[in-house]
Design an enzyme around this catalytic site. Structure first.
Site, mmCIF file in Angstrom:
data_model
loop_
_atom_site.group_PDB
_atom_site.id
_atom_site.type_symbol
_atom_site.label_atom_id
_atom_site.label_comp_id
_atom_site.label_asym_id
_atom_site.label_seq_id
_atom_site.Cartn_x
_atom_site.Cartn_y
_atom_site.Cartn_z
ATOM 1 N N ASP A 152 7.410 8.358 5.341
ATOM 2 C CA ASP A 152 8.051 8.365 4.028
ATOM 3 C C ASP A 152 8.607 9.767 3.819
ATOM 4 O OD1 ASP A 152 8.061 8.348 0.850
ATOM 5 O OD2 ASP A 152 7.815 6.269 1.462
ATOM 6 N N ALA B 85 0.856 -1.183 0.000
ATOM 7 C CA ALA B 85 0.000 0.000 0.000
ATOM 8 C C ALA B 85 0.896 1.239 0.000
ATOM 9 C CB ALA B 85 -0.915 0.004 1.219
ATOM 10 N N LYS B 86 0.309 2.387 -0.247
ATOM 11 C CA LYS B 86 1.059 3.643 -0.202
ATOM 12 C C LYS B 86 0.080 4.792 -0.094
ATOM 13 C CE LYS B 86 5.451 4.879 -0.370
ATOM 14 N NZ LYS B 86 6.553 4.165 0.311
ATOM 15 N N GLY B 87 0.544 5.882 0.484
ATOM 16 C CA GLY B 87 -0.303 7.060 0.604
ATOM 17 C C GLY B 87 0.496 8.321 0.411
#
Length: 420
Positions: free
Chosen positions: A150, A109-111
Site C-alpha cells: 500500500d 483487512a488493512k494494516g
C-alpha cells in the site's frame, strides 16, 4: 472534570455512514449495521526500532480484520506518518466491500505503521517490517489474512514480510502475502494492476458518456504506485494528461505531458517538480483542472466541502481509497459530476492479488497477458453490473456499489449463521 467533544469527521465516519445508507436502502434489519460497522478483530502493536545511530525509537502498528464471512482477510499494509486506528478500520471496511463487489472470495483487512519511510534507511525499514510482521504473525496467514503493499510499501516490503513469517513457520509460505517480487512467487502484472484497473473502468465510463478517449483530457493527483501507472496507461489510450501532482508539487502542460519522459525524470529526481517544458501549479489546481477525467490517486479526503465546488472534471474515478469526503460526494452529485467509487475503481490490485494467491497455492503461474486479460474482464463486468444496478434503482454509483457489496456479505453471513 473537563470533557472534550470530537466534531471533526473522520474517514471512519464516512465509511459507517455509507454502510448505514446501504442497509436502509436494502431494507435489512437494523442490527445489521451494528454488526457490519464493527471490525471482527483488531490488533495494535508496539514496534521498537534500533536506529542506525544506535538510538531506540518506538513506533505504533495496526492490523484490522473487518469481516471474513466470505473468506480470509485481505488488505494492504501502509507505512505513513498519518496512520491511525480509525483510518485502518475504515480502509478494512472498504476492502470488505471491494472484495465482495468484485466477487473475490476474501473479507476485508488493512494494516499500517505510523512512520514516514522517507526519513529512514533501507536497513531501518527492514527492521521495522520484520518486527511488525512478527507481532501480527499470529493473526495472518494464507488461509487467515493476506497482506499486500500500500502507500509507503512495495514488493521488497512484502519479501521481508514473507521471509519473516516463513522463518517463524519453519518453511517457505509463498501465499502469506501478495505483491511479492516475481522471484518469490509474485504474479506477472501485479505491480501495475491497480492502475490498469482504474484505466479499464475509466475507458468504460468515457464510452458510457460518449467521450472518445482520443483527445480527451485527464488530470492525475498523485504520482505514486497508482497515479503513475494510471497516467501512463491513459496516455497510451490517447488521452492528454495535462496535469499531475505528487507530494512535493504539481505540473501541467495544455498539450499533454510527455509521460515516458516524465517517468524517466521522476526516476532521476524523485519528483515531478521542475519537469522540463511543464508549468508549475498548485496541488489544488490539479484537482480543479478543466478536464474530462480526474483521477485522485493519493490519499483520503483530498476533495472535501472546501474545494468540491472548484472541481471542473466531468468524471472522477477514485484511484485512491476515500479521496472524496461525504460532503464532497454530495456536492459533486448535485452538480452532475459522475463519480466512480473507490471500491470499484481501484479494485484491480486486489483482483490480481487474488490471482497471485491462486497461482501460489497451485504453484502454477500465468503469463502477463493472461493476467491482464482476466483483470480487464473482471473490472469491466463489475462496472457494467454496478451501472445497471444504479440505473434500475436510481442510485449513485457509490450507493449502488456499496449496496451490492453489503448484500453479498450479509447473504454469506446469514447462510453461515451466528456462532453462539
Amino acid at each position: 472534570m473537563t470533557t472534550t467533544t470530537r466534531t471533526e469527521r473522520t474517514v471512519l465516519d464516512d465509511a459507517r455512514d455509507q454502510l448505514a445508507e446501504a442497509v436502509k436502502i436494502l431494507g435489512l434489519p437494523a442490527d445489521v449495521h451494528a454488526m457490519l460497522a464493527e471490525p471482527r478483530r483488531e490488533l495494535s502493536v508496539s514496534i521498537p526500532l534500533r536506529r542506525d545511530d544506535g538510538s531506540i525509537e518506538v513506533l505504533r502498528g495496526y492490523r484490522v480484520q473487518h469481516n471474513y464471512s466470505r473468506g480470509p482477510g485481505k488488505g494492504g499494509v501502509r507505512f505513513d506518518d498519518a496512520v491511525d486506528l480509525d483510518e485502518v478500520r475504515a480502509l478494512a471496511m472498504w476492502m470488505t466491500w471491494k472484495c465482495a463487489l468484485l466477487d473475490v472470495p476474501y473479507g476485508g483487512a488493512k494494516g499500517g505503521v505510523r512512520i514516514d519511510p522517507r526519513r529512514y534507511s533501507i536497513a531501518e525499514l527492514e527492521r521495522v517490517t520484520r518486527r511488525y510482521t512478527s507481532e501480527i504473525a499470529p493473526i495472518i496467514g494464507p488461509e487467515i489474512d493476506i497482506p499486500a503493499p500500500d502507500i509507503g510499501t512495495d514488493e521488497r516490503t512484502m519479501a521481508w514480510m514473507m521471509d519473516t513469517y516463513s522463518v517463524g513457520r519453519g518453511h517457505t509460505v509463498l501465499g502469506v502475502v501478495t505483491g511479492k517480487p516475481i522471484a518469490l512467487g509474485g504474479s506477472q502484472g501485479r505491480a501495475a494492476a491497480t492502475s490498469r484497473g482504474v484505466v479499464a473502468v475509466s475507458l468504460e465510463v468515457l464510452h458510457h458518456l460518449g467521450i472518445r478517449p482520443e483527445g480527451a483530457t485527464a488530470a492525475v493527483q498523485g504520482f505514486g504506485k497508482v497515479g503513475r501507472g494510471a497516467a501512463r496507461f491513459l496516455a497510451e489510450e490517447g488521452l492528454r494528461v495535462v496535469a499531475v501532482s505528487d507530494v512535493d508539487g504539481a505540473i501541467s502542460h495544455p498539450d499533454g505531458l510527455d509521460l515516458p519522459a516524465l517517468e524517466a525524470y521522476v526516476d532521476e529526481t524523485g519528483s515531478v517538480v521542475g519537469f522540463p517544458g511543464s508549468s508549475p501549479i498548485s496541488g489544488e489546481e490539479v484537482l480543479a483542472a478543466e478536464v474530462d477525467l480526474l483521477v485522485p490517486a493519493a490519499v483520503e479526503g483530498v476533495i472535501h466541502a472546501g474545494n468540491a465546488e472548484a472541481v471542473r472534471a466531468r468524471v472522477i474515478v477514485e484511484g485512491a481509497n476515500g479521496p472524496l469526503s461525504a460532503d464532497a460526494d454530495r456536492i459533486l452529485g448535485e452538480r452532475g459530476v459522475l463519480v466512480v467509487p473507490d471500491i470499484l475503481a481501484n479494485a484491480g490490485g486486489v483482483v490480481v492479488s487474488y490471482f497471485e494467491w491462486v497461482q501460489a497455492n497451485q504453484s502454477y503461474w500465468w503469463t502477463e497477458a493472461e493476467v491482464n486479460e482476466k483483470l480487464v474482464d473482471r473490472m469491466t463486468h463489475a462496472w457494467r453490473d454496478v451501472l445497471v444496478y444504479a440505473t434500475e434503482r436510481h442510485l449513485s454509483l457509490r450507493l449502488a456499489a456499496t449496496c451490492m457489496a453489503v448484500e453479498r456479505v450479509w447473504r454469506a453471513h446469514e447462510v453461515r449463521g451466528l456462532y453462539p
